[in-house]
Write a protein that holds these residues in place. Structure first.
Motif, PDB file in Angstrom:
ATOM      1  N   SER A  39       0.830  -1.206   0.000  1.00  0.00           N
ATOM      2  CA  SER A  39       0.000   0.000   0.000  1.00  0.00           C
ATOM      3  C   SER A  39       0.866   1.258   0.000  1.00  0.00           C
ATOM      4  O   SER A  39       0.558   2.230  -0.677  1.00  0.00           O
ATOM      5  CB  SER A  39      -0.938  -0.002   1.205  1.00  0.00           C
ATOM      6  OG  SER A  39      -0.229   0.175   2.415  1.00  0.00           O
ATOM      7  N   ARG A  40       1.947   1.225   0.745  1.00  0.00           N
ATOM      8  CA  ARG A  40       2.813   2.404   0.833  1.00  0.00           C
ATOM      9  C   ARG A  40       3.662   2.608  -0.407  1.00  0.00           C
ATOM     10  O   ARG A  40       4.040   3.733  -0.723  1.00  0.00           O
ATOM     11  CB  ARG A  40       3.690   2.310   2.082  1.00  0.00           C
ATOM     12  CG  ARG A  40       2.862   2.403   3.362  1.00  0.00           C
ATOM     13  CD  ARG A  40       3.695   2.424   4.617  1.00  0.00           C
ATOM     14  NE  ARG A  40       2.856   2.749   5.778  1.00  0.00           N
ATOM     15  CZ  ARG A  40       3.337   2.894   7.009  1.00  0.00           C
ATOM     16  NH1 ARG A  40       4.627   2.752   7.251  1.00  0.00           N
ATOM     17  NH2 ARG A  40       2.505   3.193   8.000  1.00  0.00           N
ATOM     18  N   SER A  41       3.933   1.522  -1.129  1.00  0.00           N
ATOM     19  CA  SER A  41       4.687   1.655  -2.378  1.00  0.00           C
ATOM     20  C   SER A  41       3.800   2.028  -3.560  1.00  0.00           C
ATOM     21  O   SER A  41       4.305   2.380  -4.626  1.00  0.00           O
ATOM     22  CB  SER A  41       5.409   0.342  -2.690  1.00  0.00           C
ATOM     23  OG  SER A  41       4.480  -0.670  -3.068  1.00  0.00           O
ATOM     24  N   GLY A  42       2.487   1.929  -3.379  1.00  0.00           N
ATOM     25  CA  GLY A  42       1.554   2.202  -4.469  1.00  0.00           C
ATOM     26  C   GLY A  42       1.171   0.977  -5.266  1.00  0.00           C
ATOM     27  O   GLY A  42       0.341   1.065  -6.169  1.00  0.00           O
ATOM     28  N   GLU A  43       1.758  -0.175  -4.929  1.00  0.00           N
ATOM     29  CA  GLU A  43       1.420  -1.401  -5.650  1.00  0.00           C
ATOM     30  C   GLU A  43      -0.040  -1.771  -5.419  1.00  0.00           C
ATOM     31  O   GLU A  43      -0.723  -2.253  -6.326  1.00  0.00           O
ATOM     32  CB  GLU A  43       2.338  -2.540  -5.199  1.00  0.00           C
ATOM     33  CG  GLU A  43       2.106  -3.838  -5.940  1.00  0.00           C
ATOM     34  CD  GLU A  43       3.012  -4.953  -5.458  1.00  0.00           C
ATOM     35  OE1 GLU A  43       2.862  -6.081  -5.949  1.00  0.00           O
ATOM     36  OE2 GLU A  43       3.871  -4.712  -4.586  1.00  0.00           O
ATOM     37  N   LEU A  44      -0.524  -1.557  -4.211  1.00  0.00           N
ATOM     38  CA  LEU A  44      -1.940  -1.730  -3.890  1.00  0.00           C
ATOM     39  C   LEU A  44      -2.513  -0.354  -3.539  1.00  0.00           C
ATOM     40  O   LEU A  44      -2.077   0.264  -2.562  1.00  0.00           O
ATOM     41  CB  LEU A  44      -2.127  -2.668  -2.693  1.00  0.00           C
ATOM     42  CG  LEU A  44      -2.143  -4.160  -2.941  1.00  0.00           C
ATOM     43  CD1 LEU A  44      -2.309  -4.910  -1.619  1.00  0.00           C
ATOM     44  CD2 LEU A  44      -3.234  -4.563  -3.908  1.00  0.00           C
ATOM     45  N   PRO A  45      -3.462   0.140  -4.313  1.00  0.00           N
ATOM     46  CA  PRO A  45      -4.020   1.474  -4.055  1.00  0.00           C
ATOM     47  C   PRO A  45      -5.041   1.468  -2.920  1.00  0.00           C
ATOM     48  O   PRO A  45      -6.228   1.733  -3.107  1.00  0.00           O
ATOM     49  CB  PRO A  45      -4.651   1.854  -5.395  1.00  0.00           C
ATOM     50  CG  PRO A  45      -5.015   0.563  -6.030  1.00  0.00           C
ATOM     51  CD  PRO A  45      -3.986  -0.432  -5.569  1.00  0.00           C
ATOM     52  N   ILE A  46      -4.555   1.103  -1.733  1.00  0.00           N
ATOM     53  CA  ILE A  46      -5.381   1.143  -0.532  1.00  0.00           C
ATOM     54  C   ILE A  46      -4.604   1.897   0.543  1.00  0.00           C
ATOM     55  O   ILE A  46      -3.381   2.050   0.453  1.00  0.00           O
ATOM     56  CB  ILE A  46      -5.739  -0.268  -0.016  1.00  0.00           C
ATOM     57  CG1 ILE A  46      -4.473  -1.066   0.313  1.00  0.00           C
ATOM     58  CG2 ILE A  46      -6.596  -1.015  -1.035  1.00  0.00           C
ATOM     59  CD1 ILE A  46      -4.733  -2.426   0.924  1.00  0.00           C
TER      60      ILE A  46
END
Length: 351
Positions: free
Chosen positions: A166-173
């Protein structure tokens, strides 16, 4: 369309359970639940699946099916997949043409292949004269990160993987909080090390508190985060029906390859064998005790019936000869991370 030498291509309606499990084994884990909703064209060499194409899937809620797919006379073809060792032999083209022919016979004037990767556009253009009907950016489908609350009871390796993604942007949550029912859970340390401000232990002392009082306290703690999504990642506590009703967007990670049919207590594997569904808290241990040659991982929606909600993503895993529980659990955890990412992305695409 003429079959390729040694390969039979059959339009079979609902795909058989072995083929659905094979799809998840070969292509990542979310296509079987899509294929289950449509008519399937399956290529086999003997009894072994080699490729498939799904036409007319019903009930999918993907964002990219809100445009051209809803126009009159448009039929859907996809997903389409060919086993790696059967590629570059014309099988993909044969499956595509068989699917297009079937759609034409059903009265469709046009066919849409949705969510096509850029790298396959030239293939579809050459195989069937396809052209791009509309474009979209997947990143634009999630204009704001969905508030996500994680419930965990133990080590928290999957919690860490979701938080990192989530923090890397791989999961947009946006992971807004962590609830644990175990004060000694290592997941708590992971959350503190990550600088999370919303961390809570909601433990149940059965000798001092009724089940109803605990359920109400847990519900209050979760509701305080106003989550769009609740993720159960190694959560070792049966949730009350009131909790399930309060959070209809709740997903559970289960360390077994669950059947797509929630009423079944067994599941067919990619090799055609049938094993127990291994629901419950100790799925991997139970699988080893039963001598099962397979385990797996599944991300599914949570319903009042334990481990029986609709499947978003699943993946099988073979048990190695004489493999112990600790080593197998390490491999299951690695598998789980991919299943969680795939399942959460599918949940997002359906919003």
């Amino acid at each position: 369309v003429q079959p390729l030498p040694g390969i039979d291509i059959v339009t079979s309606g609902a795909a058989d359970e072995r083929t659905l499990a094979w799809m998840d084994d070969v292509f990542g884990g979310s296509w079987s639940s899509e294929a289950l909703l449509g008519t399937n064209i399956v290529a086999r060499c003997g009894s072994l699946p080699m490729g498939f194409a799904t036409i007319e899937p019903k009930g999918l809620r993907f964002s990219w099916l809100a445009g051209t797919a809803r126009e009159s006379g448009v039929g859907i073809i996809g997903p389409i997949g060919v086993a790696p060792d059967a590629r570059r032999r014309g099988l993909g083209s044969a499956l595509l043409r068989t699917g297009l022919t079937a759609l034409r016979r059903r009265g469709y004037r046009r066919a849409l292949i949705p969510a096509t990767p850029e790298g396959l556009i030239s293939f579809y253009a050459g195989a069937a004269g396809a052209r791009v009907a509309e474009r979209f950016e997947r990143s634009l489908l999630q204009r704001e990160a969905r508030r996500t609350l994680v419930l965990a009871s133990g080590n928290g390796s999957n919690f860490q993987a979701v938080l990192d993604a989530s923090r890397s942007g791989e999961l947009p949550i946006e992971v807004v909080g962590l609830l644990c029912n175990n004060a000694g859970a290592y997941a708590l340390g992971r959350a503190r090390d990550a600088g999370m401000s919303s961390i809570a232990v909601v433990a149940w002392n059965r000798s001092e508190e009724t089940r109803g009082a605990y359920d109400a306290r847990l519900l209050e703690a979760a509701a305080a985060q106003s989550p769009d999504l609740v993720l159960l990642l190694g959560w070792m506590h049966l949730l009350a029906e009131s909790f399930v009703r309060a959070f209809p967007e709740m997903l559970n990670l289960h360390p077994a390859f669950l059947p797509l049919d929630p009423n079944r207590d067994d599941v067919v594997m990619p090799d055609g064998s049938t094993i127990s569904a291994f629901r419950g808290a100790w799925a991997v241990r139970d699988a080893l005790a039963a001598g099962s040659p397979w385990v797996g991982a599944t991300l599914h929606r949570v319903t009042p019936d334990t481990d029986r909600g609709p499947v978003l993503a699943r993946k099988p895993l073979r048990v190695e000869p004489k493999e112990g529980e600790e080593h197998l659990m390490e491999r299951v955890h690695r598998l789980e991370r991919d299943v969680v990412r795939s399942g959460v992305m599918r949940w997002l695409y359906e919003r």
